[in-house]
Design an enzyme around this catalytic site. Structure first.
Site, PDB file in Angstrom:
ATOM      1  N   VAL A   1       0.654  -1.387  -0.007  1.00 32.34           N
ATOM      2  CA  VAL A   1      -0.092   0.145   0.247  1.00 32.34           C
ATOM      3  C   VAL A   1       0.980   1.541  -0.047  1.00 32.34           C
ATOM      4  CG1 VAL A   1      -1.539   1.615   1.246  1.00 32.34           C
ATOM      5  CG2 VAL A   1      -1.931  -0.986   1.175  1.00 32.34           C
TER       6      VAL A   1
ATOM      7  N   PRO B   1     -39.212  19.008 -14.159  1.00 37.40           N
ATOM      8  CA  PRO B   1     -39.986  18.863 -12.623  1.00 37.40           C
ATOM      9  C   PRO B   1     -39.070  18.763 -11.256  1.00 37.40           C
ATOM     10  CG  PRO B   1     -40.555  16.876 -13.638  1.00 37.40           C
ATOM     11  CD  PRO B   1     -39.155  17.263 -14.535  1.00 37.40           C
TER      12      PRO B   1
ATOM     13  N   ASP C   1     -36.013  30.502 -12.297  1.00 40.00           N
ATOM     14  CA  ASP C   1     -37.615  30.869 -11.576  1.00 40.00           C
ATOM     15  C   ASP C   1     -37.061  30.041 -10.487  1.00 40.00           C
ATOM     16  OD1 ASP C   1     -38.682  32.003 -13.698  1.00 40.00           O
ATOM     17  OD2 ASP C   1     -39.669  30.734 -15.061  1.00 40.00           O
TER      18      ASP C   1
ATOM     19  N   LYS D   1     -41.503  33.636  -9.225  1.00 42.28           N
ATOM     20  CA  LYS D   1     -42.200  34.396  -8.471  1.00 42.28           C
ATOM     21  C   LYS D   1     -43.059  33.259  -7.660  1.00 42.28           C
ATOM     22  CE  LYS D   1     -43.080  36.177 -13.691  1.00 42.28           C
ATOM     23  NZ  LYS D   1     -42.730  35.037 -14.491  1.00 42.28           N
TER      24      LYS D   1
ATOM     25  N   GLY E   1     -38.498  25.789 -14.952  1.00 44.14           N
ATOM     26  CA  GLY E   1     -39.015  24.986 -13.999  1.00 44.14           C
ATOM     27  C   GLY E   1     -39.920  23.932 -15.395  1.00 44.14           C
TER      28      GLY E   1
ATOM     29  N   THR F   1     -42.817  18.200 -18.551  1.00 42.81           N
ATOM     30  CA  THR F   1     -43.583  18.662 -17.776  1.00 42.81           C
ATOM     31  C   THR F   1     -44.162  18.825 -16.303  1.00 42.81           C
ATOM     32  OG1 THR F   1     -45.637  20.586 -17.679  1.00 42.81           O
ATOM     33  CG2 THR F   1     -45.681  18.289 -18.652  1.00 42.81           C
ATOM     34  N   ALA F   2     -44.684  19.454 -14.919  1.00 48.31           N
ATOM     35  CA  ALA F   2     -44.569  18.577 -14.448  1.00 48.31           C
ATOM     36  C   ALA F   2     -45.693  18.157 -14.185  1.00 48.31           C
ATOM     37  CB  ALA F   2     -45.068  20.111 -12.549  1.00 48.31           C
TER      38      ALA F   2
ATOM     39  N   GLY G   1     -42.818  16.438  -6.920  1.00 47.04           N
ATOM     40  CA  GLY G   1     -42.814  15.262  -7.433  1.00 47.04           C
ATOM     41  C   GLY G   1     -41.583  15.591  -8.375  1.00 47.04           C
TER      42      GLY G   1
END
Length: 472
Positions: free
Chosen positions: A23, A230, A253, A275, A306, A336-337, A417
């Site tokens: 080693v 997502p 975002d 937002k 997102g 998409t979510a 999710g």
């Protein structure tokens, strides 16, 4: 991160390795490759170390002290590796090194280390280090083996040639953005392919011609409208990943997950344009103007959203503004979510026996009500997916019942999710609002209404820790 990854310059510096076995021999070989002067301290040496000593001692790179370890051996050391088979000795080395503020690694004992050694993919001058923080050396080894197959050996030569031309390119192009784009084009084009094929002289000649012919024109800006999906980073598209790495600035975002933001280049400026209900950090008109201004400055702007930018993401408004100013743009769809959250919750949005159509709507409350086409939504044999429906959930469920859906119609709500924080609550239109309030769910959420929700009990495959107690 549990450890900060760094690359340490030990060229012509003294490093100490305590131990005389195989080693220790591997550690000595690695330190010598990094240009260090190495002192081995051990009563005896294995045959491999003896061979290294015969080869390197004449060049003054490797010295041997046939002794048991003493604190004095650390007098001029900048780094120490303890590789003995005696725990007490290794512990004493660790304590002495830490007392002297010398970085120390104790093989196979992270608790005694002030630094740990990664697995290394060596394509000098390109070096890739992989570590699990000591949690799973086997996993680290498997990752390294995979990287070895993915990174051609010629990458070292490619990097070396780029280094030779670096100063000339810097002199040729005054703006950092121009230099970066030049190198991105060169390192992904014929120059790289010629190096990979072993045609090094032809590659260097090609690069010479490119430098002579390249003109220092003003950099043209553009905007990439990219769907981040997502939340799960593994759901990003290849195109999204590529554009994330080449952007000059990112406007993102609130729904873009921290794990996805971590995949951006560390030096890329980030502008938050999120937002929330009743609190817009940046109005949409200001976001549109910001994208235009950044692009006119010659920047490649990543507009990261997102989910999918064209599904309740106001992406259409943004690119209308860009088109009106003649700014080039491209759109990269995201999962998409509705698709992502439903799939991870085990709820198919369409099913031959239960739903022949699926409707996406937004559930924003306005003046205490949700303005939707309720008779259309209350039709049988369809699935309703409601974005941003948490605050208006009670109104939503009451209106659907009032317009003809049975009060025992299956309904579910999915929080965050596709992430490790996903929570799923399956109930009915009558009971879902009360159960949701009791569960203290928070945005982002997705509401799904329809007979397909009943399949969740059978098809739920993604079960992150911390899911709702009793949730189905």
């Amino acid at each position: 991160m549990n450890f900060l990854p760094i690359f340490l310059d030990i060229h012509d510096r003294n490093c100490v390795v305590a131990g005389g076995g195989e080693v220790a021999a591997r550690k000595v070989a690695m330190l010598l490759r990094a240009g260090a002067h190495v002192t081995v301290v051990a009563p005896r040496l294995c045959s491999e170390l003896l061979e290294q000593l015969n080869e390197q001692s004449r060049e003054g790179k490797l010295a041997y002290r046939a002794e048991t370890f003493q604190d004095e051996h650390l007098a001029d050391a900048v780094l120490v590796i303890a590789a003995t088979d005696d725990f007490a000795v290794n512990q004493r080395i660790s304590e002495a090194a830490k007392r002297l503020r010398i970085p120390v690694n104790v093989v196979d004992n992270p608790g005694l280390c002030s630094f740990i050694m990664p697995s290394i993919v060596d394509r000098t001058p390109v070096v890739v280090a992989v570590s699990s923080g000591g949690a799973s050396p086997v996993l680290t080894r498997l990752l390294r083996a995979r990287l070895e197959t993915m990174i051609p050996m010629a990458y070292g030569r490619l990097a070396a040639y780029a280094g030779e031309f670096r100063d000339r390119v810097k002199h040729r192009f005054s703006q950092p953005a121009q230099r970066r784009r030049f190198w991105e084009r060169v390192l992904q084009g014929p120059f790289a392919e010629m190096v990979f094929a072993g045609k090094d002289q032809a590659a260097k000649a090609w690069l010479e011609r490119e430098l002579e012919n390249e003109t220092e024109e003003p950099v043209k800006g553009e905007v990439y409208l990219v769907g981040a999906g997502p939340g799960d980073p593994e759901l990003l598209t290849f195109r999204a990943m590529r554009l994330m790495q080449q952007a000059d600035v990112v406007v993102y975002d609130r729904l873009v997950s921290p794990e996805i933001l971590d995949m951006l280049r560390r030096d890329t400026p980030r502008i938050y344009a999120g937002k929330e209900r009743n609190r817009h950090t940046m109005p949409q008109e200001s976001i549109n103007d910001l994208l235009v201004r950044l692009a006119k400055e010659g920047k490649r702007v990543l507009r990261l959203k997102g989910g999918d930018p064209f599904i309740f993401g106001r992406g259409g408004e943004e690119i209308e503004t860009l088109a009106g100013h003649g700014i080039p743009f491209e759109v990269v769809p995201g999962i998409t979510a509705a698709n992502g959250a439903a799939s991870y919750a085990g709820i198919p949005l369409t099913h031959r026996d239960y739903a022949q159509s699926c409707i996406f709507v937004t559930g924003h409350l306005k003046d205490g009500s949700v303005d939707l086409d309720w008779p259309m939504l209350a039709r049988p044999k369809q699935t309703i997916v409601v974005y941003m429906g948490l605050l208006g959930l009670t109104v939503l469920c009451k209106q659907l019942i009032a317009h003809g859906l049975p009060n025992n119609t299956p309904a579910a709500i999915v929080q965050q999710g596709t992430t490790r924080k996903q929570r799923v609550l399956a109930a009915t239109l009558e009971t879902l609002p009360e159960l949701t309030a009791a569960a203290h769910l928070v945005p982002p959420t997705l509401v799904i209404v329809g007979e397909v929700v009943n399949l969740h009990r059978k098809l739920a495959w993604f079960q992150p820790e911390g899911n709702l107690p009793g949730a189905e």
